[in-house]
Structure formats: C-alpha cells, structure tokens
Design an enzyme around this catalytic site. Structure first.
Site, PDB file in Angstrom:
ATOM      1  N   GLU A 409      -5.692   7.853   1.917  1.00  0.00           N
ATOM      2  CA  GLU A 409      -5.014   8.945   2.651  1.00  0.00           C
ATOM      3  C   GLU A 409      -4.407   8.415   3.955  1.00  0.00           C
ATOM      4  OE1 GLU A 409      -4.788  12.069   1.406  1.00  0.00           O
ATOM      5  OE2 GLU A 409      -6.338  12.083  -0.130  1.00  0.00           O
TER       6      GLU A 409
HETATM    7  C1  LIG Z   1     -10.293   3.366  -4.298  1.00  0.00           C
HETATM    8  C2  LIG Z   1      -8.873   3.634  -3.932  1.00  0.00           C
HETATM    9  C3  LIG Z   1      -8.247   4.757  -4.411  1.00  0.00           C
HETATM   10  C4  LIG Z   1      -6.899   4.985  -4.112  1.00  0.00           C
HETATM   11  N1  LIG Z   1      -6.253   6.066  -4.676  1.00  0.00           N
HETATM   12  C5  LIG Z   1      -4.887   6.141  -4.569  1.00  0.00           C
HETATM   13  C6  LIG Z   1      -4.158   7.128  -5.307  1.00  0.00           C
HETATM   14  O1  LIG Z   1      -4.726   7.937  -6.037  1.00  0.00           O
HETATM   15  N2  LIG Z   1      -2.804   7.111  -5.222  1.00  0.00           N
HETATM   16  C7  LIG Z   1      -2.116   6.240  -4.425  1.00  0.00           C
HETATM   17  O2  LIG Z   1      -0.898   6.296  -4.398  1.00  0.00           O
HETATM   18  N3  LIG Z   1      -2.795   5.312  -3.682  1.00  0.00           N
HETATM   19  C8  LIG Z   1      -4.149   5.237  -3.741  1.00  0.00           C
HETATM   20  N4  LIG Z   1      -4.838   4.288  -3.024  1.00  0.00           N
HETATM   21  C9  LIG Z   1      -4.091   3.355  -2.175  1.00  0.00           C
HETATM   22  C10 LIG Z   1      -4.342   3.565  -0.697  1.00  0.00           C
HETATM   23  O3  LIG Z   1      -3.737   4.723  -0.257  1.00  0.00           O
HETATM   24  C11 LIG Z   1      -3.849   2.296   0.013  1.00  0.00           C
HETATM   25  O4  LIG Z   1      -4.768   1.272  -0.302  1.00  0.00           O
HETATM   26  C12 LIG Z   1      -3.722   2.472   1.506  1.00  0.00           C
HETATM   27  O5  LIG Z   1      -2.681   3.348   1.826  1.00  0.00           O
HETATM   28  C13 LIG Z   1      -3.476   1.139   2.202  1.00  0.00           C
HETATM   29  O6  LIG Z   1      -2.458   0.394   1.609  1.00  0.00           O
HETATM   30  P1  LIG Z   1      -2.721  -1.132   1.202  1.00  0.00           P
HETATM   31  O7  LIG Z   1      -3.955  -1.195   0.424  1.00  0.00           O
HETATM   32  O8  LIG Z   1      -1.489  -1.657   0.592  1.00  0.00           O
HETATM   33  O9  LIG Z   1      -2.984  -1.843   2.580  1.00  0.00           O
HETATM   34  P2  LIG Z   1      -1.889  -2.409   3.587  1.00  0.00           P
HETATM   35  O10 LIG Z   1      -0.842  -1.389   3.829  1.00  0.00           O
HETATM   36  O11 LIG Z   1      -1.448  -3.767   3.146  1.00  0.00           O
HETATM   37  O12 LIG Z   1      -2.764  -2.536   4.913  1.00  0.00           O
HETATM   38  C14 LIG Z   1      -3.641  -3.636   5.160  1.00  0.00           C
HETATM   39  C15 LIG Z   1      -4.108  -3.531   6.614  1.00  0.00           C
HETATM   40  O13 LIG Z   1      -2.982  -3.617   7.493  1.00  0.00           O
HETATM   41  C16 LIG Z   1      -2.911  -2.467   8.309  1.00  0.00           C
HETATM   42  N5  LIG Z   1      -1.499  -2.113   8.484  1.00  0.00           N
HETATM   43  C17 LIG Z   1      -0.557  -1.897   7.551  1.00  0.00           C
HETATM   44  N6  LIG Z   1       0.602  -1.548   8.098  1.00  0.00           N
HETATM   45  C18 LIG Z   1       0.403  -1.528   9.418  1.00  0.00           C
HETATM   46  C19 LIG Z   1       1.223  -1.219  10.542  1.00  0.00           C
HETATM   47  N7  LIG Z   1       2.500  -0.810  10.427  1.00  0.00           N
HETATM   48  N8  LIG Z   1       0.677  -1.314  11.758  1.00  0.00           N
HETATM   49  C20 LIG Z   1      -0.603  -1.665  11.915  1.00  0.00           C
HETATM   50  N9  LIG Z   1      -1.433  -1.949  10.910  1.00  0.00           N
HETATM   51  C21 LIG Z   1      -0.933  -1.879   9.678  1.00  0.00           C
HETATM   52  C22 LIG Z   1      -3.685  -1.387   7.581  1.00  0.00           C
HETATM   53  O14 LIG Z   1      -4.177  -0.399   8.460  1.00  0.00           O
HETATM   54  C23 LIG Z   1      -4.790  -2.194   6.931  1.00  0.00           C
HETATM   55  O15 LIG Z   1      -5.823  -2.385   7.834  1.00  0.00           O
HETATM   56  C24 LIG Z   1      -6.197   4.083  -3.267  1.00  0.00           C
HETATM   57  C25 LIG Z   1      -6.856   2.959  -2.755  1.00  0.00           C
HETATM   58  C26 LIG Z   1      -8.162   2.718  -3.091  1.00  0.00           C
HETATM   59  C27 LIG Z   1      -8.816   1.470  -2.562  1.00  0.00           C
END
Ligand SMILES: Cc1cc2nc3c(=O)[nH]c(=O)nc-3n(C[C@H](O)[C@H](O)[C@H](O)COP(=O)(O)OP(=O)(O)OC[C@H]3O[C@@H](n4cnc5c(N)ncnc54)[C@H](O)[C@@H]3O)c2cc1C
Length: 601
Positions: A409
């Site tokens: 979220e």
């Molecule tokens: C168990 C699970 C269920 C999920 N369910 C769904 C689902 O149903 N549908 C769906 O669409 N997604 C889902 N997700 C995805 C989830 O919403 C994303 O994992 C989340 O939004 C983070 O994206 P990412 O994993 O690519 O991390 P990244 O975006 O790569 O982030 C990695 C780190 O960098 C930081 N970061 C990234 N951008 C910035 C910035 N601009 N400034 C500062 N810090 C930053 C983040 O805070 C984090 O600490 C799920 C994930 C998990 C693990």
C-alpha cells in the site's frame, strides 16, 4: 470547515492549523448498536474460523485462506462497504474500518486476502466503474462468488507505479485491447476470478485501468507462489499477460486515468490497512500479558518486573493511540461522504472525494499503525524470551506477518513523503491555510516570550497547550524548509521524512488526548484514569521525537542567527511546565493490563 449536524467537520490536513474540540471526534466508545453487533459478529468469525487454524495458515494452506474468504462472503463481510444496489450491506466507512480491524488479527494471511479483495480488488470498480461494469462484477465480488486481485506492480515498477511497461493495444475494429506484460507480487492471484490490471496505451503519460477476467485460455499464466517471510498462506504470484484480449468496454474510467485510480484505491487501502493492524496489536498484548502473568523467574511473575511492565504499558499505549486516530479519521471520511451526498453528489462521487479529502490522514495512519504493530510483536517476542523465538508460540508468526504492512500500500518512506507533499499542495491550492499560521509563528519567535505561569489544573490543559506548541513546531520547521528550498524541497527527503514524523506524532497524540477528554467528560475522570495516563505517556514520547526531528531539520536548513532563533523556538515549543512522571504512568497502565490479563480499553 463545514458543519455537519451540530459539529464542525475539518477538511483533510486542517487538524494542523485548526483546533478540534473533543466533542467533535468520533471514538470507539461511540460505536452504534449496529456497529457493535457487526464487531461481535466479525470477532466471532475470526475466533471460530481463523484463529484455531493458525498452524495450517503457517504451513501455507492456501486453500484454507480461500475457504475462509468464501465463508466471509456468505456472512456478508466482503460487502460491508458495497452499496446495497450491488449486493452489499451498504454500511458506512466506520463499519468498513471496524470490519477490517476485527477480522484481521487471526493471521496476516487471511487479513491480506481480505484486504486485497475488499479494498484494491473491489473498490476500483465501485468507485470508477460504469453502471454496466458495477452490475456485472460488484455483486459477485460482494458475496464472495468471485474474488478480486489488483495488478499494478511490475518487476521494474514498484514505488514508481506509473512507470509500468505492460501494454494495451487497441484492435483494428476498436472493440478490444490486447494486453501484454508481467505483473508481480499480486495478492490473491492464485484464486482470483477478476483482476484490475494497469497497462499503458501507446506512449501515454499515464497508465490505464482494465477489468480482466482470469481466464487461462486468454493468455493469462501465473508464476509459482512466492516464498515469503510472512503472510505465508496469502497467495502472492506473478501474473503474465500474453496477448490477453479484453473488451474495450472493460476499460475503467477513461484512457490514462489508471494512475489516478491506482492512487485513490490506495488511499482507501491505507486507512483500512491501519485498521487491520489494530486488533493484531490488541491480541499481541493480550497474549503477552497472559504469558507474563504466568511465567515465573527468580520466584517472581515476570509481569511484576519493571522491565516487562514498560513493555506492557507502551504496547497498550500505542494500540490505544492507533484506535483513537483510525476511528477519528474514519468518521471524518464518513461525514464528508454524507455531506457530499447531501449536496447532490452520487454515492460513487461522494465516496471518492470523501476519501481523497483525508489522504494525508490515511498516509499518517498507514505509517504509524504499521510500525506500532511491528514494535508490539517485537516486544511480544521479548516478553516470551526464548519461547518467543519458537514457532510453537504465536509471537514469531505475528512478527513475521506484521513486517509486510510497512511495505505494501505504498512503502512507509513513500507515505511519509506523500503526507507532507500533499499538505504543501493543499496549502498551495488554498484548501488549508498554512501560510497565515506559519507567519504568526515567525512573529512569535521574534517577540518576547511570556513568563506568566499558566494554570494547568484542568484535565489536559497543559497537554492541549503542548499540542498547540507542537503544531507551531511543524509550521516552523516545514515553513523554514519550504522558504529555503521552495519547490526543490522534494529533493531533500531527509527533511520531508523528519517533517512527516512530526506530523504523524501530532495527529496520533492529539487523537488519543481528544478521545480520552471526550470520555472523561461523559464517564468521569476516575473511570478514565488509565486512558489519561496512556494519553500523557504517548504525548511525552511524541514531544521527544518532535524535538529530535525538529533539531536535525533546523540544523540542516538554517545557519547563524536564524538557526539559533529557531532552535530556541524549538526548545520553547517542546518544554513542559510540569513534566509527567512517565515511570508512574507506565506503572499505572501496566498494573491495569496485568489485572485484566488483556488489552482492556
Ligand atoms: C506480500 C506482498 C503483496 C503485495 N501485493 C500486491 C498486490 O496485490 N498488487 C500490487 O500491485 N502490488 C502488490 N505488492 C507490491 C508492493 O506494493 C510493492 O512491493 C511496494 O509498492 C514497493 O515496491 P517495490 O517492491 O518495487 O520496492 P521499490 O519501489 O524498489 O522500493 C525499494 C526501497 O526504496 C524506497 N524507495 C523507492 N522509491 C523511492 C523514492 N522515490 N524515494 C525514497 N525512497 C524510495 C522504498 O521505500 C523501499 O524502501 C505486494 C508486495 C508484497 C511483498
């Protein structure tokens, strides 16, 4: 500010610059009879269908999660927020949060399945769907005949959700789109019947939302179940679209509207996620105090040791503050929806705008409560000692399950920055006047401080004064940072995060105080003595955090005389006249929790 019935309804974010009267906040003690019945029904379901099967969830019994979802659907829980016209119960936003709260504490696996289905899996259609789309899909989703999933994240597009590479190509006859791409981390993928999928048409700046039925013969394949740290029986898979054909009428809202849909669905999801972390906290504390009251070392119950009492008191206090803030915001949203409906908006428009209005509060709650539940589980493990580290006791799974709430979220980093960013935008649009109050704080800093000794004998008079001073601190810090960096402030993330922490602490501390003040007025101060202690304890910590975050911010953006003036202001705004004895406060809270052998507020 607008009036609803006999109370003032602040706009989102206005809590920072306008005083809220305690009689204007909604508290869990204000639940209606209908809401109490719903709460009991949901708790009974959780106790019967989820909690006894904890071990099966931990053993990745995905079928059990689905079974529980079917049963939740039969009992109407999946349709609490869905209008009656589409097969739901049509209950208000408070009831929606209440359901998420009390249904979620058994296991993060079911909680995630429930949240993903009722929130991001269903809401985009109820909020943005055409009449035909709603008639076709929502009744099935509201009853659990079908389950929903939400496909936004991709391998290269997580926090940067609008950067997805999935494509949607219009057919030559204009009747359908062909979807190609890869989605990952999709909750409920393993058993969903319908998916909200975001894809890009041509070189559009923004993505577009589509409703896609999960039909294996239509180019949809799934990856294996992800092997996860927690929420082990929540289905999470990659979803691949290979020339998947979707009728043009399944586009949600208009072309390029997908990013807006995605963000608004997440706003709703955020406050519901906060609610979904509340009963977990209550349950973690209840199990922990139960154990601490039983376990003896050095011929003493460990709950009698000061070191353990601190933990019990702090866990109770953060759960209490989380409840206070979540239901305060939930009712604001419900009232705002009612106001808009009364002004002629359709329910759909009213709900959309009502939630959007409080997007700042939704982000605040998501961050605060997801971190509180993690801390509670961590201390829960510590109270259990070695047994806490064992799969045989519930703390280990609670800790693993809690971890995800800080990631999905929108990560907590993103939500922290969003909360302040949205506030600054609202100020620029004139929806929240930050400039006027910030200028007043500047003038106050230049003036001579009052050396009067105020009379703080009335309940919370000093605490409420302190909240006002903390709001001035935010205005001083954020105002100074905006002055220095202007639009480039967004490049100074450490400052934004510090400002967000100040904002979060103000909202949470104020919510606990207002709830207790309201209850002390109607039930008597004596009956609220422990709640008073919790509100004071929460505020004490909030002041410390705000002082620390304020200091690091001021030192980073101001120099010389300005820095000295702001640091003096900070000292003035974070100084108690009468410091609370937090050791005594914690003792009082812990003794109550120990005596009741559970979270009892
Ligand atoms: C168990 C699970 C269920 C999920 N369910 C769904 C689902 O149903 N549908 C769906 O669409 N997604 C889902 N997700 C995805 C989830 O919403 C994303 O994992 C989340 O939004 C983070 O994206 P990412 O994993 O690519 O991390 P990244 O975006 O790569 O982030 C990695 C780190 O960098 C930081 N970061 C990234 N951008 C910035 C910035 N601009 N400034 C500062 N810090 C930053 C983040 O805070 C984090 O600490 C799920 C994930 C998990 C693990």
């Amino acid at each position: 500010m607008e009036a609803t019935q006999d109370k003032e309804l602040l706009r989102g974010g206005q809590f920072l610059v306008k005083e809220t009267k305690c009689e204007d906040v909604f508290t869990p003690e204000d639940f209606s009879e209908e809401q109490k019945m719903m709460k009991d029904a949901v708790m009974e379901f959780n106790d019967r269908e989820v909690i006894p099967h904890k071990a099966r969830f931990e053993a990745k019994d995905y079928a059990l999660t689905e079974e529980c979802m079917v049963k939740a659907g039969e009992l109407g829980f999946l349709g609490v927020s869905v209008p009656e016209a589409y097969g739901g119960l049509g209950m208000g936003f408070v009831s929606t949060c209440l359901t998420c709260d009390y249904i979620s504490s058994g296991t993060g696996s079911f909680s995630t399945a429930f949240g993903a289905h009722t929130g991001i899996g269903t809401m985009p259609i109820t909020l943005y769907g055409t009449e035909e789309q709603k008639q076709k899909y929502v009744p099935k989703l509201a009853t659990g005949e079908w389950f929903g999933a939400y496909c936004l994240t991709e391998p290269g597009a997580g926090s940067d959700a609008n950067s997805g590479k999935t494509t949607a190509e219009l057919s030559a006859d204009g009747k359908s789109y062909k979807i190609n791409g890869q989605k990952m981390w999709i909750s409920n993928a393993g058993f969903c019947s319908v998916m909200i999928v975001f894809a890009r048409i041509e070189d559009d700046k923004n993505i577009t939302g589509f409703i896609i039925e999960n039909d294996k013969t239509n180019g949809i394949t799934m990856g294996e179940e992800e092997r996860k740290l927690g929420i082990r029986a929540s289905s999470t898979r990659q979803v691949f679209f290979n020339d998947t054909v979707v009728p043009a009428e399944n586009m949600l809202a208009g072309r390029g509207e997908g990013f807006k849909i995605a963000m608004n669905a997440l706003n709703v999801g955020r406050i519901k996620l906060a609610a979904a972390c509340l009963d977990s906290q209550r349950r973690i504390l209840s199990i922990a105090v139960n154990y601490a009251n039983e376990r003896k070392q050095f011929k003493t119950r460990i709950s009698d040791f000061g070191a353990i009492k601190v933990k019990l008191a702090e866990m109770a206090t953060s759960a209490y503050a989380g409840e206070s803030a979540t239901y305060r915001a939930a009712k604001n949203i419900e009232d705002r929806i009612a106001l808009r409906e009364a002004a002629g908006n359709t329910h759909q428009e009213a709900e959309l705008k009502g939630v959007e209005e409080y997007a700042i509060e939704c982000s605040i709650l998501k961050v605060a409560v997801s971190e509180d539940v993690q801390n509670a589980a961590d201390e829960g493990i510590q109270i259990f000692g070695g047994m806490g580290f064992s799969e045989e006791t519930p703390m280990e799974a609670a800790w693993r399950d809690a971890r995800i709430a800080r990631i999905y979220e929108g990560t907590n980093e993103i939500n922290r920055m969003l909360s302040v960013g949205m506030l600054v935008k609202k100020a620029m649009k004139g929806h929240v006047d930050l400039l006027g109050p910030a200028q007043k704080v500047q003038e106050e800093l230049m003036g001579i401080p009052s050396f009067d000794t105020p009379d703080y004998s009335e309940l919370f008079s000093e605490e409420k004064e302190m909240i006002k001073k903390l709001k001035k601190t935010f205005l001083m810090v954020a105002g100074g940072a905006v002055q220095k960096y202007g639009p480039q402030l967004e490049d100074h993330q450490q400052l934004l995060i510090a400002a967000a922490d100040i904002l979060i602490e103000i909202y949470m501390a104020e919510s606990a105080i207002l709830r207790t003040e309201k209850n002390a007025q109607r039930f008597g101060e004596e009956a609220q003595s422990v709640q008073i202690a919790m509100s004071k304890l929460y505020l004490y910590h909030a002041v410390d955090i705000i002082e620390e975050k304020g200091k690091e911010s001021i030192i980073s953006f101001a120099e010389g005389d300005e820095q000295r003036m702001l640091l003096m202001g900070l000292k003035r705004f974070t100084k108690y006249q009468n410091y609370p004895d937090i050791v005594d406060l914690r003792d009082e809270i812990a003794e109550k929790v120990k005596a009741e052998n559970k979270y009892c507020f």
